[in-house]
Scaffold this active site. Structure first.
Site, PDB file in Angstrom:
ATOM      1  N   THR A  31       0.795  -1.387   0.053  1.00  0.00           N
ATOM      2  CA  THR A  31       0.132   0.445  -0.028  1.00  0.00           C
ATOM      3  C   THR A  31       0.740   1.192   0.218  1.00  0.00           C
ATOM      4  OG1 THR A  31      -1.443   1.393   1.788  1.00  0.00           O
ATOM      5  CG2 THR A  31      -0.218  -0.124   2.663  1.00  0.00           C
ATOM      6  N   ASP A  32      -0.019   2.305  -0.348  1.00  0.00           N
ATOM      7  CA  ASP A  32       0.900   3.463  -0.381  1.00  0.00           C
ATOM      8  C   ASP A  32       0.760   3.944   1.040  1.00  0.00           C
ATOM      9  OD1 ASP A  32      -1.529   4.564  -0.195  1.00  0.00           O
ATOM     10  OD2 ASP A  32      -1.989   6.090  -1.376  1.00  0.00           O
ATOM     11  N   GLU A  33       0.467   3.348   1.923  1.00  0.00           N
ATOM     12  CA  GLU A  33       0.627   4.157   3.292  1.00  0.00           C
ATOM     13  C   GLU A  33       1.674   3.541   3.979  1.00  0.00           C
ATOM     14  OE1 GLU A  33      -3.688   3.252   5.077  1.00  0.00           O
ATOM     15  OE2 GLU A  33      -4.584   2.862   3.921  1.00  0.00           O
ATOM     16  N   TYR A  78      -1.822  -0.762  10.766  1.00  0.00           N
ATOM     17  CA  TYR A  78      -1.746  -1.288   9.325  1.00  0.00           C
ATOM     18  C   TYR A  78      -0.676  -1.296   8.467  1.00  0.00           C
ATOM     19  CZ  TYR A  78      -3.760  -1.597   5.010  1.00  0.00           C
ATOM     20  OH  TYR A  78      -3.356  -2.038   3.439  1.00  0.00           O
ATOM     21  N   LYS A  86       2.512  -2.913   7.686  1.00  0.00           N
ATOM     22  CA  LYS A  86       2.744  -3.860   6.122  1.00  0.00           C
ATOM     23  C   LYS A  86       4.050  -2.900   5.253  1.00  0.00           C
ATOM     24  CE  LYS A  86       0.250  -4.413   2.723  1.00  0.00           C
ATOM     25  NZ  LYS A  86      -0.246  -6.142   2.204  1.00  0.00           N
TER      26      LYS A  86
END
Ligand code: NAD
Ligand code: TYD
Length: 361
Positions: free
Chosen positions: A140-142, A165, A169
């Site tokens: 993810t870009d998060e 989260y 990741k």
């Protein structure tokens, strides 16, 4: 990577939102690919997503119920099958859940990814280290944290995750890269922006708002609704992953974005207006409620996707304005699916979490 007939793909988390779209797409468009869907069927996984097509593709599709944290079952699977490609989607994926219960995020996203890397490495070594094996890790870009009003995430943006989260990741991405650098496992990491489309579990913003409008329930908007996300249609994302597994270079990272940035409140208002038109109603906007903000809420995500565009020739095919209508239509036409995924566990979770959030307007 050279095109070879009869590739066998292990898809983890294939009964979730993106995995379902990915497998359905492959079965329909890649006749020489066969797929093993390995999924623990958590609240987010739904095996009936394949009910209409599993018999048609009987010879190219197998479902295995299992948990990526379970080294024994993964070991058995890798003993039974020779995979050319692993596409790793399986994860706990919802930020709000990671705030109310972070532990399972570490277990699945970090330890589960480690187990899968170990099994892949063992088999890859046993098979003589084939150069065309691929381990595609979907992230993810998060992991990059939060942007201000300007700028974009590139593949070299330092990791700065905000939520349990995104931290889990980020950790899993580092393990995948370490297995490439240390052991040579031909792995690739993709970091994508927020997906939307069919089969998305209705805890995420877009399906939650669509269903709440249908049912005339409150529409919870966190904080002032000005947080920005870069929306990627799931079909475009699946095409991008296919592009990466066919043309991507091992050891590389590719950012995948939709190039469609909107503040949350604009998404919610757009959905209200679209649904009012579809359902011949009015005033859905009156259901909007600004509620307490998510702790650690990232302000803005935006992807610079020029690397995948320039090096691999992928860019999104769908315009947000069209794909969001397709998405609304899918939810309106698939109310049985919605009923079936809203299990007792989900209802309990949503009731608990939303009763804790007070309205701030
Ligand atoms: P999802 O929550 O809809 O599906 C996850 C799937 O993984 C489910 O089928 C679930 O049963 C399975 N799963 C969970 N724990 C498991 C375990 N221990 N063993 C085996 N299977 C398990 O998620 P999604 O939205 O489809 O996301 C897929 C991947 O893409 C995730 O890795 C996520 O981090 C990443 N991602 C998603 C988005 C998005 O907008 N949805 C954006 C960026 C990255
Ligand atoms: P979400 O779909 O949970 O994805 P992510 O947190 O991975 O970006 O949320 C998208 C945005 O919408 C995010 O800024 C949080 C916000 N949001 C709301 O305002 N209300 C909601 O009920 C939800 C679920 C999210």
């Amino acid at each position: 990577m050279e095109e070879k007939n009869n590739k066998k793909i292990l898809v983890t988390g294939g009964a979730g939102f993106i995995g379902t779209n990915f497998i359905r797409n492959i079965l329909k468009t890649k006749p020489f690919f066969s797929v093993v869907n390995f999924d623990a069927l958590t609240y987010a996984g739904n095996i009936s997503n394949f009910a209409d097509i599993s018999s048609i593709y009987d010879e190219r599709y197998r479902f295995v119920h299992g948990d990526i944290r379970d080294a024994a079952i993964i070991g058995k699977l890798f003993d039974e099958e020779d995979f050319d490609i692993v596409v790793h989607f399986a994860a706990e994926s919802h930020v709000d859940r990671s705030i109310s219960g972070p532990e399972v995020f570490i277990d699945t996203n970090v330890n589960g990814t480690f187990r899968l890397l170990e099994a892949s490495l063992k088999k890859w070594n046993m098979n003589g280290k084939p150069d065309d094996f691929r381990f595609i890790h979907v992230s993810t870009d998060e992991v990059y944290g939060s942007l201000g009003d300007t700028g974009y995430f590139t593949e070299t943006t330092p990791y700065d995750p905000s939520s349990p989260y995104s931290a889990s990741k980020a950790a899993s991405d580092h393990f995948v890269k370490a297995y490439y650098r240390t052991f040579g496992l031909p792995a690739i990491v993709t970091n994508c922006s927020n997906n939307y489309g069919s089969f998305q579990f209705p805890e995420k913003l877009i399906p939650l708002i669509i269903l709440n409008i249908m049912e005339r329930k409150d529409l919870p908007v966190y904080g002032d609704g000005k947080n920005v996300r870069d929306w990627l249609y799931v079909i475009d994302h699946c095409d991008a992953i296919l592009t990466v597994l066919e043309k991507g270079k091992q050891g590389e990272t590719y950012n995948i974005g939709g190039g469609a940035e909107y503040p949350n409140i604009e998404i919610v208002e757009l959905l209200c207006d679209l649904m009012d038109k579809k359902l011949n109603r009015s005033a859905s906007r009156e259901l909007i409620r600004f509620v307490n903000d998510r702790p650690g809420h990232d302000m803005r995500y935006a992807i610079d996707a020029s690397k995948i565009k320039n090096e691999l020739g992928w860019s999104p095919r769908f315009r947000f304005e069209e794909a969001i209508i397709e998405t609304v239509d899918w939810y309106l036409n698939n109310t049985d699916w919605v009923d079936s995924v809203r299990s007792g566990e989900y209802r309990h979770w949503i009731e608990k979490n939303y009763s804790d959030r007070s309205v701030v307007e």
